[in-house]
Design a protein around this motif. Sequence first.
Motif, mmCIF file in Angstrom:
data_model
loop_
_atom_site.group_PDB
_atom_site.id
_atom_site.type_symbol
_atom_site.label_atom_id
_atom_site.label_comp_id
_atom_site.label_asym_id
_atom_site.label_seq_id
_atom_site.Cartn_x
_atom_site.Cartn_y
_atom_site.Cartn_z
ATOM 1 N N GLY A 195 -8.113 0.425 1.803
ATOM 2 C CA GLY A 195 -7.317 1.172 0.840
ATOM 3 C C GLY A 195 -7.119 0.646 -0.454
ATOM 4 N N PRO A 196 -6.108 1.444 -0.951
ATOM 5 C CA PRO A 196 -5.815 1.147 -2.311
ATOM 6 C C PRO A 196 -5.367 -0.345 -2.637
ATOM 7 C CG PRO A 196 -4.363 2.932 -1.474
ATOM 8 C CD PRO A 196 -5.145 2.362 -0.367
ATOM 9 N N GLY A 241 0.694 -1.308 0.026
ATOM 10 C CA GLY A 241 -0.122 0.155 0.098
ATOM 11 C C GLY A 241 0.731 1.237 0.043
ATOM 12 N N ARG A 242 2.019 1.240 0.780
ATOM 13 C CA ARG A 242 2.844 2.501 0.844
ATOM 14 C C ARG A 242 3.548 2.665 -0.471
ATOM 15 N NH1 ARG A 242 7.089 2.321 5.292
ATOM 16 N NH2 ARG A 242 7.682 4.226 4.063
ATOM 17 N N SER A 289 1.786 8.750 -6.335
ATOM 18 C CA SER A 289 2.083 10.364 -6.452
ATOM 19 C C SER A 289 3.351 10.832 -7.325
ATOM 20 C CB SER A 289 2.908 10.589 -5.008
ATOM 21 O OG SER A 289 3.981 9.910 -4.754
ATOM 22 N N TYR A 329 2.411 1.586 -3.418
ATOM 23 C CA TYR A 329 1.444 1.999 -4.420
ATOM 24 C C TYR A 329 1.280 3.466 -4.189
ATOM 25 C CZ TYR A 329 -3.009 3.259 -6.059
ATOM 26 O OH TYR A 329 -4.002 4.036 -6.675
ATOM 27 N N ALA A 330 1.227 4.003 -2.897
ATOM 28 C CA ALA A 330 0.745 5.333 -2.809
ATOM 29 C C ALA A 330 2.294 6.253 -3.205
ATOM 30 C CB ALA A 330 0.730 5.679 -1.258
#
Length: 158
Positions: free
Chosen positions: A150-151, A106-107, A114, A109-110
């Motif tokens: 989340g994502p 998830g991190r 970005s 992906y974020a």
Amino acid sequence: FADGEAAYKARNYAEAVRIFARYADEHPKNAWGHFMLGLSAWKSGDPEGAEEAFGETLAIDPKHVKSLVNLSRVLLDQHRADEALDSLTKAAEIDPESKDVPRLLGRTYAATISREPFTPSSVNRKEIFRRWAARISSLVPSSQSARLKGPIAFLRVV
């Protein structure tokens, strides 16, 4: 080793680095000494030292999941999401039930999203989701799908 652990638990990371560096020199084949050196270096603000120590651990034991996971954290902190994804991919292949891998995916992906050029187009966002889904859907076992939020949860259904 125990002195290094005590320094680490006391959050005296510089002292832990010193102790674990000596331990790793004296026990070069001990993966856990290098691993703890990596954790201590990372916590003391030395990402290059952490990356090197985790690399040493993985040279000794290529299936050391904790080193792969923590290496990905170090890489993410350095804005190297693609390399972090490689490390997480290996960790997921070795331990598909790891609870850390989905969170770090998830991190990752974020961090990746970005970097994508922003456009208000939802088509662009959907394409980004699809690309990510193709890269990581096999990394998160279906037994963990219900826990994901989340994502990553979104990616499981794309």
